[in-house]
Design a protein around this motif. Structure first.
Motif, PDB file in Angstrom:
ATOM      1  N   ALA A 115       0.774  -1.265  -0.077  1.00  0.00           N
ATOM      2  CA  ALA A 115      -0.047   0.069   0.037  1.00  0.00           C
ATOM      3  C   ALA A 115       0.928   1.173  -0.121  1.00  0.00           C
ATOM      4  O   ALA A 115       0.543   2.256  -0.720  1.00  0.00           O
ATOM      5  CB  ALA A 115      -1.053  -0.020   1.239  1.00  0.00           C
ATOM      6  N   ASP A 116       1.862   1.155   0.797  1.00  0.00           N
ATOM      7  CA  ASP A 116       2.876   2.331   0.978  1.00  0.00           C
ATOM      8  C   ASP A 116       3.407   2.365  -0.659  1.00  0.00           C
ATOM      9  O   ASP A 116       3.524   3.677  -1.316  1.00  0.00           O
ATOM     10  CB  ASP A 116       3.957   2.183   1.626  1.00  0.00           C
ATOM     11  CG  ASP A 116       3.764   1.988   3.153  1.00  0.00           C
ATOM     12  OD1 ASP A 116       2.814   2.668   3.610  1.00  0.00           O
ATOM     13  OD2 ASP A 116       4.373   1.545   3.952  1.00  0.00           O
ATOM     14  N   ARG A 117       3.886   1.574  -1.145  1.00  0.00           N
ATOM     15  CA  ARG A 117       4.490   1.700  -2.484  1.00  0.00           C
ATOM     16  C   ARG A 117       3.560   2.038  -3.630  1.00  0.00           C
ATOM     17  O   ARG A 117       3.834   2.962  -4.531  1.00  0.00           O
ATOM     18  CB  ARG A 117       5.121   0.308  -2.944  1.00  0.00           C
ATOM     19  CG  ARG A 117       5.869   0.178  -4.221  1.00  0.00           C
ATOM     20  CD  ARG A 117       7.271   1.174  -4.235  1.00  0.00           C
ATOM     21  NE  ARG A 117       7.559   1.448  -5.322  1.00  0.00           N
ATOM     22  CZ  ARG A 117       7.979   2.810  -5.637  1.00  0.00           C
ATOM     23  NH1 ARG A 117       7.901   3.724  -5.112  1.00  0.00           N
ATOM     24  NH2 ARG A 117       8.418   2.719  -7.198  1.00  0.00           N
ATOM     25  N   ALA A 118       2.342   1.734  -3.685  1.00  0.00           N
ATOM     26  CA  ALA A 118       1.328   2.121  -4.503  1.00  0.00           C
ATOM     27  C   ALA A 118       0.856   3.411  -4.367  1.00  0.00           C
ATOM     28  O   ALA A 118       0.785   4.374  -5.180  1.00  0.00           O
ATOM     29  CB  ALA A 118       0.099   1.348  -4.269  1.00  0.00           C
ATOM     30  N   GLY A 119       0.851   3.961  -3.047  1.00  0.00           N
ATOM     31  CA  GLY A 119       0.779   5.451  -2.801  1.00  0.00           C
ATOM     32  C   GLY A 119       2.008   6.314  -3.401  1.00  0.00           C
ATOM     33  O   GLY A 119       1.871   7.351  -3.977  1.00  0.00           O
ATOM     34  N   THR A 120       3.110   5.636  -3.135  1.00  0.00           N
ATOM     35  CA  THR A 120       4.394   6.409  -3.604  1.00  0.00           C
ATOM     36  C   THR A 120       4.235   6.414  -5.079  1.00  0.00           C
ATOM     37  O   THR A 120       4.689   7.605  -5.800  1.00  0.00           O
ATOM     38  CB  THR A 120       5.539   5.570  -2.995  1.00  0.00           C
ATOM     39  OG1 THR A 120       5.750   5.489  -1.692  1.00  0.00           O
ATOM     40  CG2 THR A 120       6.796   6.184  -3.764  1.00  0.00           C
ATOM     41  N   ARG A 121       3.803   5.599  -5.744  1.00  0.00           N
ATOM     42  CA  ARG A 121       3.805   5.555  -7.086  1.00  0.00           C
ATOM     43  C   ARG A 121       2.907   6.514  -7.530  1.00  0.00           C
ATOM     44  O   ARG A 121       3.203   7.400  -8.579  1.00  0.00           O
ATOM     45  CB  ARG A 121       3.601   4.295  -7.738  1.00  0.00           C
ATOM     46  CG  ARG A 121       3.527   4.111  -9.181  1.00  0.00           C
ATOM     47  CD  ARG A 121       5.119   4.148  -9.812  1.00  0.00           C
ATOM     48  NE  ARG A 121       5.099   4.223 -11.023  1.00  0.00           N
ATOM     49  CZ  ARG A 121       5.905   5.057 -11.901  1.00  0.00           C
ATOM     50  NH1 ARG A 121       6.666   5.844 -11.317  1.00  0.00           N
ATOM     51  NH2 ARG A 121       5.994   4.811 -13.393  1.00  0.00           N
TER      52      ARG A 121
END
Length: 172
Positions: A115-121
């Motif tokens: 979820a962190d990585r998707a938000g970062t993207r």
């Protein structure tokens, strides 16, 4: 009322698109939208942001992402960090939080990291080149589903103890 994050995000991106039409800066408007969402996810209040004193306070359940309130917070805070700074900082913050969770007995979560990585993207794309920022506005201001924001995470391990994490993936 409580809703899925996919139902909350489009309204801010519609505003970002309207403001872009007025001032011509989609990158800045997307950054503002993501920062507002990130601060809201953190529960920013008037002590930190005096202008927040005039805003209505939400006391109900938080928006969910794939049925979980914590995933929407992970997603939004990472998107805001990436929009304000860069993806490396957002990834570092998310990784550090999960490492601390494992040390404190709360468990290391690859679901939270995803979820962190998707938000970062999203933060990266929304505040990239102006043409890309406009594309994100157009895509985000229409109807979204959870899977548009975050792919299914049902097969990822969640809540791993530090010992299980070391055994499964090697020492951090």
């Amino acid at each position: 009322r409580a809703q899925d994050l996919a139902g909350l995000v489009p309204s801010l991106f519609r505003v970002a698109r309207e403001r872009t039409a007025a001032n011509g800066d989609p990158v800045s408007e997307n950054r503002h939208a993501l920062v507002v969402l990130g601060l809201y996810a953190l529960g920013a209040d008037a002590k930190l942001f005096p202008a927040a004193a005039t805003l209505p306070r939400w006391s109900g359940p938080w928006a969910r992402l794939q049925g979980r309130e914590d995933l929407s917070r992970h997603f939004l805070v990472s998107a805001a960090l990436a929009a304000l700074a860069d993806a490396k900082l957002a990834d570092l913050a998310g990784g550090y939080k999960e490492w601390r969770d494992a040390q404190q007995g709360k468990g290391f979560s690859l679901v939270d990291l995803a979820a962190d990585r998707a938000g970062t993207r999203l933060g990266e794309l929304a505040t990239g080149a102006p043409g890309l920022a406009r594309q994100v506005q157009d895509q985000m201001r229409t109807g979204l589903r959870d899977d548009d924001l975050l792919p299914s995470l049902k097969d990822l391990p969640d809540n791993l103890s530090e010992q299980r994490l070391d055994k499964t993936m090697g020492p951090v």
